[in-house]
Scaffold this motif. Sequence first.
Motif, PDB file in Angstrom:
ATOM      1  N   LEU A 147      18.649   5.158  15.201  1.00 58.16           N
ATOM      2  CA  LEU A 147      19.660   5.749  16.078  1.00 58.16           C
ATOM      3  C   LEU A 147      19.414   5.366  17.532  1.00 58.16           C
ATOM      4  CD1 LEU A 147      22.052   7.621  16.562  1.00 58.16           C
ATOM      5  CD2 LEU A 147      20.430   9.544  16.657  1.00 58.16           C
ATOM      6  N   LEU A 148      18.164   5.472  17.980  1.00 60.83           N
ATOM      7  CA  LEU A 148      17.841   5.095  19.359  1.00 60.83           C
ATOM      8  C   LEU A 148      18.149   3.618  19.605  1.00 60.83           C
ATOM      9  CD1 LEU A 148      14.464   7.004  19.885  1.00 60.83           C
ATOM     10  CD2 LEU A 148      16.660   7.516  20.962  1.00 60.83           C
ATOM     11  N   SER A 149      17.836   2.781  18.621  1.00 58.15           N
ATOM     12  CA  SER A 149      18.110   1.363  18.754  1.00 58.15           C
ATOM     13  C   SER A 149      19.607   1.105  18.855  1.00 58.15           C
ATOM     14  CB  SER A 149      17.520   0.612  17.560  1.00 58.15           C
ATOM     15  OG  SER A 149      17.844  -0.761  17.609  1.00 58.15           O
ATOM     16  N   SER A 150      20.393   1.808  18.041  1.00 57.68           N
ATOM     17  CA  SER A 150      21.843   1.627  18.070  1.00 57.68           C
ATOM     18  C   SER A 150      22.423   2.020  19.422  1.00 57.68           C
ATOM     19  CB  SER A 150      22.481   2.451  16.952  1.00 57.68           C
ATOM     20  OG  SER A 150      23.879   2.351  16.984  1.00 57.68           O
ATOM     21  N   ILE A 151      21.937   3.138  19.970  1.00 56.39           N
ATOM     22  CA  ILE A 151      22.421   3.588  21.287  1.00 56.39           C
ATOM     23  C   ILE A 151      22.048   2.573  22.358  1.00 56.39           C
ATOM     24  CG2 ILE A 151      22.144   5.345  23.062  1.00 56.39           C
ATOM     25  CD1 ILE A 151      21.740   7.387  20.787  1.00 56.39           C
ATOM     26  N   ALA A 152      20.786   2.131  22.346  1.00 63.06           N
ATOM     27  CA  ALA A 152      20.325   1.172  23.356  1.00 63.06           C
ATOM     28  C   ALA A 152      21.109  -0.136  23.273  1.00 63.06           C
ATOM     29  CB  ALA A 152      18.835   0.911  23.185  1.00 63.06           C
ATOM     30  N   ASN A 153      21.343  -0.613  22.059  1.00 62.70           N
ATOM     31  CA  ASN A 153      22.096  -1.858  21.903  1.00 62.70           C
ATOM     32  C   ASN A 153      23.528  -1.714  22.393  1.00 62.70           C
ATOM     33  OD1 ASN A 153      20.321  -3.894  20.682  1.00 62.70           O
ATOM     34  ND2 ASN A 153      20.168  -2.469  18.973  1.00 62.70           N
ATOM     35  N   GLY A 154      24.133  -0.540  22.145  1.00 65.20           N
ATOM     36  CA  GLY A 154      25.485  -0.300  22.633  1.00 65.20           C
ATOM     37  C   GLY A 154      25.555  -0.304  24.143  1.00 65.20           C
ATOM     38  N   VAL A 155      24.570   0.327  24.787  1.00 62.04           N
ATOM     39  CA  VAL A 155      24.525   0.355  26.254  1.00 62.04           C
ATOM     40  C   VAL A 155      24.345  -1.049  26.806  1.00 62.04           C
ATOM     41  CG1 VAL A 155      23.184   1.143  28.242  1.00 62.04           C
ATOM     42  CG2 VAL A 155      23.698   2.739  26.383  1.00 62.04           C
ATOM     43  N   MET A 156      23.434  -1.804  26.207  1.00 66.04           N
ATOM     44  CA  MET A 156      23.169  -3.156  26.693  1.00 66.04           C
ATOM     45  C   MET A 156      24.389  -4.055  26.524  1.00 66.04           C
ATOM     46  SD  MET A 156      19.287  -3.526  25.201  1.00 66.04           S
ATOM     47  CE  MET A 156      19.088  -5.242  25.648  1.00 66.04           C
ATOM     48  N   ALA A 157      25.075  -3.924  25.395  1.00 68.00           N
ATOM     49  CA  ALA A 157      26.275  -4.743  25.185  1.00 68.00           C
ATOM     50  C   ALA A 157      27.351  -4.396  26.209  1.00 68.00           C
ATOM     51  CB  ALA A 157      26.796  -4.537  23.760  1.00 68.00           C
ATOM     52  N   ARG A 158      27.502  -3.097  26.497  1.00 71.66           N
ATOM     53  CA  ARG A 158      28.519  -2.680  27.468  1.00 71.66           C
ATOM     54  C   ARG A 158      28.183  -3.166  28.881  1.00 71.66           C
ATOM     55  NH1 ARG A 158      32.296   1.450  27.818  1.00 71.66           N
ATOM     56  NH2 ARG A 158      32.519   1.066  25.591  1.00 71.66           N
ATOM     57  N   LEU A 159      26.901  -3.045  29.260  1.00 69.79           N
ATOM     58  CA  LEU A 159      26.508  -3.412  30.625  1.00 69.79           C
ATOM     59  C   LEU A 159      26.518  -4.925  30.841  1.00 69.79           C
ATOM     60  CD1 LEU A 159      23.545  -0.937  31.320  1.00 69.79           C
ATOM     61  CD2 LEU A 159      25.886  -0.809  32.185  1.00 69.79           C
ATOM     62  N   THR A 160      26.195  -5.684  29.805  1.00 68.19           N
ATOM     63  CA  THR A 160      26.091  -7.132  29.971  1.00 68.19           C
ATOM     64  C   THR A 160      27.372  -7.869  29.610  1.00 68.19           C
ATOM     65  OG1 THR A 160      25.247  -7.451  27.715  1.00 68.19           O
ATOM     66  CG2 THR A 160      23.619  -7.060  29.468  1.00 68.19           C
ATOM     67  N   GLY A 161      28.219  -7.223  28.808  1.00 67.29           N
ATOM     68  CA  GLY A 161      29.426  -7.902  28.351  1.00 67.29           C
ATOM     69  C   GLY A 161      29.168  -8.937  27.272  1.00 67.29           C
ATOM     70  N   VAL A 162      27.972  -8.927  26.689  1.00 72.22           N
ATOM     71  CA  VAL A 162      27.614  -9.868  25.623  1.00 72.22           C
ATOM     72  C   VAL A 162      27.735  -9.133  24.291  1.00 72.22           C
ATOM     73  CG1 VAL A 162      25.795 -11.335  24.645  1.00 72.22           C
ATOM     74  CG2 VAL A 162      26.073 -11.162  27.130  1.00 72.22           C
TER      75      VAL A 162
END
Length: 338
Positions: A147-162
Amino acid sequence: MARHARAMARHAATETPHVSVIVLVYNEVDSVEPLHRELMGVLDAIGTSFEVLYIDDGSRDGSNEKLGQIAARDERVRVVSFRRNFGRTAAVQAGIDHSRGAVLVFFDGDMQNDPHDIPHLLEKMDEGYDVASGWRRARAASRSRALLSSIANGVMARLTGVGVSDFGCTLKAFRREVIEGVRLDGEMRRLLPVYAAEAGARITELPVNHRPRTYGKSKYSLAASSRVLLDLVAVKLVGGSPRPVYSLGVAAAGAWLLALAAGVVVAVQRVVPPYVHVHANLLVVAAVGLAIIGVQLFLAALTIKRSESTYVVREVIARPPHRQPGPMERTAGRATLR
């Protein structure tokens, strides 16, 4: 056909291989031999030249000795051994620096990545993509960690646009030209797709198998994962190393917390006897001063020059080409930070 492919791969790897499989190893002595057998079985069948580059991140359990024995048997295998444990990002950087292939495939040495996924990544590269990112959709981990990994990946994708679903998955393939110039530090290995995207790379992802750990202990660190946010600041705003950003960021956060605490005390003193007036309260000056210091520390973090000190090589182990297994070449690493 398979025999011809193996012969071609063995010969070409002594020159410039097409694919470099970079395996990150830290205290995985029990995994090394079974992983290598499985990995070579897959790579021998792909029909293209390759090398396997093991990066030993300062293991102390005998992993380096096992890897040296493997390198003595096969000229397609090399081992880069660190003087101490510098971390996974340093190992990824060393893989970029010491590999020779046009396509780089990163792979964990704990046997949780599946070698049989490598041909699928290479198929995506053959389709014209510059990055093929593994996605551990069915991850062999606890629910809380997933769950923590999923949240972190979602944040990173949103912030980076990748559009990558699993930044933390080591199993990824890159064309050398889209990442060759990067200098990684901190937890920036997770952001390699971001660097590649900034270089104009075409990125795709595909689900990969994630196997339960059979040997050894997990090296997962929640603290390390949380530092990725500061890495994002370094990449997007600084363009350099996050190490000084970590220290200055923590100091800035501490100053702001002290300023907030002082502000709370001022507010309480205003409504509780003896009703200290704001203009006569020295804590107001302290709160404002701490807030300003926090801002200055944060700005310093954004402007500080990057460091390129990431790892020190103890030796590079390889068998000279076109010889029978025997004495290995051991090239001592320079006592300088790379």
